[in-house]
Design an enzyme around this catalytic site. Sequence first.
Site, PDB file in Angstrom:
ATOM      1  CE  LYS A 110      -4.415  -1.847   1.097  1.00  0.00           C
ATOM      2  NZ  LYS A 110      -5.697  -1.801   1.742  1.00  0.00           N
ATOM      3  CE  LYS A 192      -5.793  -7.769  -1.822  1.00  0.00           C
ATOM      4  NZ  LYS A 192      -6.640  -7.625  -0.682  1.00  0.00           N
ATOM      5  CE  LYS A 195     -13.321  -4.228   0.630  1.00  0.00           C
ATOM      6  NZ  LYS A 195     -12.150  -3.828   1.400  1.00  0.00           N
TER       7      LYS A 195
HETATM    8  N1  AQP Z   1      -8.944 -11.246  -3.571  1.00  0.00           N
HETATM    9  C1  AQP Z   1      -9.250 -11.729  -2.382  1.00  0.00           C
HETATM   10  N2  AQP Z   1      -9.423 -13.061  -2.225  1.00  0.00           N
HETATM   11  C2  AQP Z   1      -9.730 -13.568  -1.008  1.00  0.00           C
HETATM   12  N3  AQP Z   1      -9.901 -12.826   0.095  1.00  0.00           N
HETATM   13  C3  AQP Z   1      -9.762 -11.507  -0.011  1.00  0.00           C
HETATM   14  N4  AQP Z   1      -9.856 -10.502   0.878  1.00  0.00           N
HETATM   15  C4  AQP Z   1      -9.617  -9.334   0.254  1.00  0.00           C
HETATM   16  N5  AQP Z   1      -9.350  -9.537  -1.045  1.00  0.00           N
HETATM   17  C5  AQP Z   1      -9.426 -10.883  -1.246  1.00  0.00           C
HETATM   18  C6  AQP Z   1     -10.200 -10.691   2.274  1.00  0.00           C
HETATM   19  O1  AQP Z   1     -11.402  -9.981   2.527  1.00  0.00           O
HETATM   20  C7  AQP Z   1     -11.386  -9.483   3.859  1.00  0.00           C
HETATM   21  C8  AQP Z   1     -11.710  -8.026   3.859  1.00  0.00           C
HETATM   22  O2  AQP Z   1     -10.712  -7.300   3.177  1.00  0.00           O
HETATM   23  P1  AQP Z   1     -10.381  -5.841   3.667  1.00  0.00           P
HETATM   24  O3  AQP Z   1     -11.587  -5.027   3.599  1.00  0.00           O
HETATM   25  O4  AQP Z   1      -9.704  -5.881   4.965  1.00  0.00           O
HETATM   26  O5  AQP Z   1      -9.391  -5.273   2.629  1.00  0.00           O
HETATM   27  P2  AQP Z   1      -8.243  -5.867   1.805  1.00  0.00           P
HETATM   28  O6  AQP Z   1      -7.692  -7.119   2.346  1.00  0.00           O
HETATM   29  O7  AQP Z   1      -7.232  -4.827   1.609  1.00  0.00           O
HETATM   30  O8  AQP Z   1      -9.081  -6.179   0.533  1.00  0.00           O
HETATM   31  P3  AQP Z   1      -9.301  -5.372  -0.758  1.00  0.00           P
HETATM   32  O9  AQP Z   1     -10.536  -5.919  -1.360  1.00  0.00           O
HETATM   33  O10 AQP Z   1      -8.088  -5.452  -1.600  1.00  0.00           O
HETATM   34  O11 AQP Z   1      -9.566  -3.886  -0.332  1.00  0.00           O
HETATM   35  P4  AQP Z   1      -8.763  -2.595  -0.667  1.00  0.00           P
HETATM   36  O12 AQP Z   1      -8.770  -2.507  -2.145  1.00  0.00           O
HETATM   37  O13 AQP Z   1      -9.570  -1.541   0.007  1.00  0.00           O
HETATM   38  O14 AQP Z   1      -7.389  -2.735  -0.124  1.00  0.00           O
HETATM   39  C9  AQP Z   1     -10.011  -9.797   4.444  1.00  0.00           C
HETATM   40  O15 AQP Z   1     -10.119 -10.929   5.287  1.00  0.00           O
HETATM   41  C10 AQP Z   1      -9.182 -10.099   3.230  1.00  0.00           C
HETATM   42  O16 AQP Z   1      -8.170 -11.064   3.521  1.00  0.00           O
END
Ligand code: AQP
Length: 324
Positions: A110, A192, A195
């Site tokens: 990040k 991965k 969001k």
């Molecule tokens: N691609 C993924 N596959 C499986 N699990 C995933 N998680 C996130 N992306 C994947 C899991 O979802 C939970 C919530 O995620 P988060 O809101 O804590 O944010 P993150 O891990 O940073 O996920 P994002 O979607 O990539 O969000 P942004 O873009 O905002 O950074 C967690 O348990 C995560 O492991």
Amino acid sequence: MKIFSGIQPSGNIHIGNYLAVIKQWVAFQEKADCIFCIVDWHAITVPYETKTLQQKIKEVASIYLASGINPEKSIVFVQSQVKEHSELAWLLNTITSLGDLQRMTQFKDKSQKHSQNICAGLLNYPVLMAGDILLYQTEVVPVGEDQKQHVELARTIAKKFNSKFGETFKIPEVSVLKIGAKIMSLTNPDKKMSKSDPESSRIGLFDSPEQIKKKIGSATTDSGREIKFNPKEKPGISNLLTIYSLFSDKPIKDLENAFASQSYQSFKQSLTDLLVEKLEPFRNKKSELDKNPEFIEKILADGAKRAEKQAQETMQKVKKVMGL
Ligand code: AQP
């Protein structure tokens, strides 16, 4: 058994969040005391829109409910409504090693993604997450693969605290699926699904049939024609097979056999049909919930009260052993 987990209101929740995490929550809900949080303080560690934050919080709450989380059984609440999260995070900061925070993969990723805007909150994100978990004497934390390292750090912090100040926290275990713990981006299957990446890279839980058709149709596949699971050599098709398997509850081997003589195009058509069917209940439930915003507000307010009670009990213990 006590379960805690959360999702950031940082964008549209996608099928990766659902398959790897929310589906586990729904299963745990039948046999454990569960707390499901909307972690808004985590979401503000990178640049965000103040105007849409509240709407995103409500959207995450709708997703929890549309996925089958029962607010009468489980606690559903917004992190910033229980101030003990920040209080415990500050105290844990005093025993967390700076080196541990600097080596976290998500911090490195990040920091690169937001290189013009690296705040101390981004570095301290895992300490707040440790606070979230330890505040409720959590025993199991269901997460996706990318958050495993943060739960491991929460364990390290809890053990350090207990040995320094005396037994205070339960040591949480991580729960990560064997298959589907990391759903990959549709447009770049080496990364991965996320969001905050472009819309075409992910399927949102409320996507329309047209959006699903378009995104699956243009999802990156691999050279060759075989529908085979081989994440190293065929990351695109392997990711689509994983999604198919988790939504259909069919083993990947059976899918490979069923699609052995078919083209990528007909496999994608079948996956589109499956997703349109499986995501329909989410869309329906969402339009029902949208008509009644007070319902969600009430659930979140009740949830915050229930969570706060447990959080205060832990904080009393923590302050006492720390001499505060
Ligand atoms: N691609 C993924 N596959 C499986 N699990 C995933 N998680 C996130 N992306 C994947 C899991 O979802 C939970 C919530 O995620 P988060 O809101 O804590 O944010 P993150 O891990 O940073 O996920 P994002 O979607 O990539 O969000 P942004 O873009 O905002 O950074 C967690 O348990 C995560 O492991």
